[in-house]
Design a protein around this motif. Structure first.
Motif, PDB file in Angstrom:
ATOM      1  N   ASP A  62       0.823  -1.219   0.000  1.00 54.78           N
ATOM      2  CA  ASP A  62       0.000   0.000   0.000  1.00 54.78           C
ATOM      3  C   ASP A  62       0.857   1.270   0.000  1.00 54.78           C
ATOM      4  O   ASP A  62       0.412   2.333   0.428  1.00 54.78           O
ATOM      5  CB  ASP A  62      -0.979   0.025   1.173  1.00 54.78           C
ATOM      6  CG  ASP A  62      -2.178   0.921   0.897  1.00 54.78           C
ATOM      7  OD1 ASP A  62      -2.607   0.979  -0.270  1.00 54.78           O
ATOM      8  OD2 ASP A  62      -2.675   1.577   1.837  1.00 54.78           O
ATOM      9  N   VAL A  63       2.090   1.165  -0.504  1.00 59.86           N
ATOM     10  CA  VAL A  63       2.966   2.327  -0.654  1.00 59.86           C
ATOM     11  C   VAL A  63       2.885   2.786  -2.116  1.00 59.86           C
ATOM     12  O   VAL A  63       2.974   1.968  -3.038  1.00 59.86           O
ATOM     13  CB  VAL A  63       4.424   1.982  -0.280  1.00 59.86           C
ATOM     14  CG1 VAL A  63       5.346   3.163  -0.568  1.00 59.86           C
ATOM     15  CG2 VAL A  63       4.508   1.566   1.181  1.00 59.86           C
ATOM     16  N   TYR A  64       2.736   4.099  -2.299  1.00 56.08           N
ATOM     17  CA  TYR A  64       2.653   4.676  -3.640  1.00 56.08           C
ATOM     18  C   TYR A  64       3.653   5.824  -3.739  1.00 56.08           C
ATOM     19  O   TYR A  64       3.798   6.616  -2.809  1.00 56.08           O
ATOM     20  CB  TYR A  64       1.231   5.183  -3.944  1.00 56.08           C
ATOM     21  CG  TYR A  64       0.252   4.047  -4.092  1.00 56.08           C
ATOM     22  CD1 TYR A  64      -0.058   3.534  -5.339  1.00 56.08           C
ATOM     23  CD2 TYR A  64      -0.317   3.450  -2.968  1.00 56.08           C
ATOM     24  CE1 TYR A  64      -0.924   2.468  -5.484  1.00 56.08           C
ATOM     25  CE2 TYR A  64      -1.179   2.370  -3.094  1.00 56.08           C
ATOM     26  CZ  TYR A  64      -1.484   1.886  -4.355  1.00 56.08           C
ATOM     27  OH  TYR A  64      -2.326   0.820  -4.482  1.00 56.08           O
ATOM     28  N   PHE A  65       4.332   5.871  -4.868  1.00 59.34           N
ATOM     29  CA  PHE A  65       5.399   6.848  -5.104  1.00 59.34           C
ATOM     30  C   PHE A  65       4.981   7.662  -6.333  1.00 59.34           C
ATOM     31  O   PHE A  65       4.848   7.125  -7.434  1.00 59.34           O
ATOM     32  CB  PHE A  65       6.696   6.087  -5.368  1.00 59.34           C
ATOM     33  CG  PHE A  65       7.959   6.918  -5.374  1.00 59.34           C
ATOM     34  CD1 PHE A  65       7.961   8.268  -5.701  1.00 59.34           C
ATOM     35  CD2 PHE A  65       9.163   6.327  -5.044  1.00 59.34           C
ATOM     36  CE1 PHE A  65       9.122   9.001  -5.707  1.00 59.34           C
ATOM     37  CE2 PHE A  65      10.342   7.044  -5.055  1.00 59.34           C
ATOM     38  CZ  PHE A  65      10.323   8.391  -5.385  1.00 59.34           C
ATOM     39  N   VAL A  66       4.771   8.952  -6.135  1.00 58.15           N
ATOM     40  CA  VAL A  66       4.464   9.847  -7.258  1.00 58.15           C
ATOM     41  C   VAL A  66       5.719  10.683  -7.521  1.00 58.15           C
ATOM     42  O   VAL A  66       6.017  11.618  -6.764  1.00 58.15           O
ATOM     43  CB  VAL A  66       3.258  10.758  -6.959  1.00 58.15           C
ATOM     44  CG1 VAL A  66       2.930  11.621  -8.172  1.00 58.15           C
ATOM     45  CG2 VAL A  66       2.053   9.927  -6.543  1.00 58.15           C
TER      46      VAL A  66
ATOM     47  N   TRP B 135      -3.737   4.844  -6.473  1.00 58.55           N
ATOM     48  CA  TRP B 135      -2.767   5.668  -7.203  1.00 58.55           C
ATOM     49  C   TRP B 135      -3.306   7.073  -7.404  1.00 58.55           C
ATOM     50  O   TRP B 135      -2.597   8.058  -7.191  1.00 58.55           O
ATOM     51  CB  TRP B 135      -2.422   5.018  -8.534  1.00 58.55           C
ATOM     52  CG  TRP B 135      -1.788   5.952  -9.522  1.00 58.55           C
ATOM     53  CD1 TRP B 135      -2.365   6.509 -10.618  1.00 58.55           C
ATOM     54  CD2 TRP B 135      -0.444   6.460  -9.484  1.00 58.55           C
ATOM     55  NE1 TRP B 135      -1.480   7.328 -11.279  1.00 58.55           N
ATOM     56  CE2 TRP B 135      -0.289   7.319 -10.610  1.00 58.55           C
ATOM     57  CE3 TRP B 135       0.639   6.265  -8.620  1.00 58.55           C
ATOM     58  CZ2 TRP B 135       0.906   7.966 -10.879  1.00 58.55           C
ATOM     59  CZ3 TRP B 135       1.832   6.927  -8.899  1.00 58.55           C
ATOM     60  CH2 TRP B 135       1.969   7.760 -10.006  1.00 58.55           C
ATOM     61  N   ARG B 136      -4.554   7.182  -7.800  1.00 57.33           N
ATOM     62  CA  ARG B 136      -5.129   8.502  -8.054  1.00 57.33           C
ATOM     63  C   ARG B 136      -5.174   9.338  -6.773  1.00 57.33           C
ATOM     64  O   ARG B 136      -4.977  10.562  -6.808  1.00 57.33           O
ATOM     65  CB  ARG B 136      -6.529   8.356  -8.653  1.00 57.33           C
ATOM     66  CG  ARG B 136      -6.533   7.635 -10.003  1.00 57.33           C
ATOM     67  CD  ARG B 136      -6.146   8.552 -11.147  1.00 57.33           C
ATOM     68  NE  ARG B 136      -5.678   7.830 -12.328  1.00 57.33           N
ATOM     69  CZ  ARG B 136      -6.426   7.117 -13.155  1.00 57.33           C
ATOM     70  NH1 ARG B 136      -7.724   6.998 -12.944  1.00 57.33           N
ATOM     71  NH2 ARG B 136      -5.889   6.518 -14.190  1.00 57.33           N
ATOM     72  N   LYS B 137      -5.440   8.714  -5.643  1.00 59.34           N
ATOM     73  CA  LYS B 137      -5.393   9.445  -4.368  1.00 59.34           C
ATOM     74  C   LYS B 137      -3.987   9.976  -4.106  1.00 59.34           C
ATOM     75  O   LYS B 137      -3.815  11.115  -3.648  1.00 59.34           O
ATOM     76  CB  LYS B 137      -5.820   8.534  -3.211  1.00 59.34           C
ATOM     77  CG  LYS B 137      -7.303   8.268  -3.121  1.00 59.34           C
ATOM     78  CD  LYS B 137      -7.697   7.722  -1.754  1.00 59.34           C
ATOM     79  CE  LYS B 137      -7.014   6.414  -1.443  1.00 59.34           C
ATOM     80  NZ  LYS B 137      -7.453   5.849  -0.142  1.00 59.34           N
TER      81      LYS B 137
END
Length: 494
Positions: free
Chosen positions: A336-340, A481-483
């Motif tokens: 549940d880690v996301y990198f932008v 991802w969108r969040k």
């Protein structure tokens, strides 16, 4: 006629020279990295002299590695990082300042100023481009407004402007030219006329005297000097358009994605430019000799491969770029880690110059493996965003995606990309399609290949990935991802 064609690939992080044979196979390659000059946050520069020195060096190294002489080359093509902007002295060739790289964001205040006077899309009808720090016009304007004497000397014709293709051409042949694909990224060329536009020059306060002549992507421009003495220089394509040609996407609807420092998805739209209402760019795909120009829709992503370099060079999370796949595969999912990676803002389809990089969803459970996996997955999520925008603009779904560039060796990333898109992802036999496209353009001009059909016959496949993720899982990951993307907005103030 010689069996060999050379291609100069003036990229964002390095310069390469590749020698191809008539089947499109690379027989030798030489590469040298150049410095990324970072004077302050958001500023990214290159030393043009270093790039030219490296170009001369890699040409000699690749020829030696192939065991051939310069006279064995039938022609040479050039492909280059687009939008990167420099000016130099017409007489001496000395640059007036470092080159401002396409990722450089120092002109964000100018972007805001121009947008206030007519909106972000005020020039889109003429250029196909939104106002953004990405393109060359405002970079050139910054140089003229901030570097002493540049404006005065540009106006009287003492200085020349160019992107990297123009700089290399001038040093190789003495010609001050750029091709239609690179010109279409300056925000100064009219997409319909394929010429510099007086209204645009007036709006940006750019003197015509500083601009190069616009030429086709495939034509004999001149014979080389220096390390290419006597060899026809016969092809110029911006790097992403070169990859489209290298992937032989010559029919409307055919699409490719190139993974490099950034990621760039282009779809051939035929002889008519297709306007975008979904945050994409309308651009020239190529112009082969006297034939009409072909156009493309493009989604430009600022950071994909560069995020791996950042994990390596700035964080020390890996020692070499190749280690990223092993580290990412050490965990079963992203935790549940996301990198932008909005290091230079977000490009298509968002066009948010105020965005900055974020890593979200961190808990004490998260490991280096989760961060590495999130970084790789970001390179797929950003492509998904562009694909969905492209489908809205063109009105039909993409059936498959051709991929190229260094990151397509990453099996984990390619499978995740296919899972997200829900279509097959195809890797060609030659993944260095950017340089290959430049070689094809040059070879067509001198008759090594007679037609684009010859090039299509060269194209082959080494691997196809098919989607294996269920729709529910795909929807959940995409929503998260969108969040994360929304969390990156409104960070930097122009």
């Amino acid at each position: 006629m010689s069996r060999y064609i050379g291609a100069i690939d003036g990229g964002t992080t390095s310069t390469r020279f590749i020698v191809f044979d008539r089947s499109g196979e690379a027989i030798s390659t030489a590469q040298r990295e150049h410095r990324q000059i970072l004077p302050q946050p958001g500023w990214i520069e290159h030393d043009p002299v270093e790039i030219w020195d490296n170009t001369r060096a890699v040409i000699g190294e690749a020829l030696n590695a192939a065991g051939i002489a310069v006279g064995d080359l039938a022609a040479v093509g050039i492909t280059n990082q687009r939008e990167t902007t420099l000016v130099w002295d017409r007489a001496s060739g000395v640059p007036a300042y470092n080159a401002l790289v396409w990722q450089d964001t120092r002109v964000d205040p100018l972007v805001a100023e121009f947008a206030r006077a007519g909106g972000q899309d005020r020039f889109r009808a003429l250029t196909g481009l939104p106002l953004a720090s990405y393109f060359s016009a405002l970079k050139l304007r910054w140089l003229m407004d901030n570097v002493p004497h540049v404006r005065r000397r540009a106006e009287i014709g003492e200085l020349l402007f160019g992107t990297i293709d123009t700089w290399l051409m001038w040093n190789l042949t003495g010609q001050h030219v750029t091709d239609v694909t690179n010109a279409s990224r300056t925000m100064l060329m009219n997409l319909a006329t394929l010429d510099w536009d007086d209204a645009l020059l007036a709006a940006f306060d750019i003197p015509r005297a500083v601009l190069p002549r616009i030429v086709p992507s495939s034509a004999v421009y001149d014979t080389g000097r220096s390390v290419l003495a006597g060899v026809p220089v016969a092809g110029i394509l911006g790097d992403q358009q070169a990859a489209l040609v290298g992937q032989t996407c010559f029919h409307p609807g055919e699409a490719k994605n190139t993974y490099g420092t950034g990621s760039f998805l282009l779809m051939n739209t035929g002889l008519t430019p297709v306007p975008s209402n979904s945050g994409l760019i309308t651009t020239v795909a190529y112009k082969l000799g006297d034939r009409p120009a072909a156009y493309a829709l493009e989604g430009s992503i600022a950071i994909t491969g560069a995020v791996v370099q950042w994990l390596r060079d700035s964080l020390g999370l890996i020692k070499s770029s190749d280690e990223i796949e092993t580290l990412a595969a050490s965990v079963s999912d992203n935790g549940d880690v996301y990198f932008v990676p909005a290091f230079s803002g977000l490009y298509a389809p968002w066009w948010r110059g105020d965005a900055r990089g974020v890593i979200t969803g961190l808990t004490r459970f998260a490991t280096a493996g989760h961060i590495a996996r999130a970084a790789l997955e970001a390179c797929a999520y950003q492509v998904l965003d562009v694909i969905e925008a492209m489908q809205r603009d063109c009105g039909f779904p993409i059936q498959s995606l051709r991929v190229d560039g260094g990151m397509v060796r990453n099996e984990l990333l390619m499978q995740f990309l296919s899972d997200l898109l829900g279509v097959q992802v195809t890797r060609p036999r030659t993944i260095e399609t950017t340089a290959l496209g430049a070689a094809y353009a040059a070879g067509l001009a001198v008759g090594v290949w007679k037609s684009t059909e010859d090039l299509v016959r060269n194209w082959g496949v080494t691997r196809i990935w098919s989607p294996a993720m269920d729709a529910q899982r795909r929807a959940a990951l995409t929503a998260s991802w969108r969040k994360a993307v929304e969390r990156s907005f409104d960070w930097a103030v122009a």
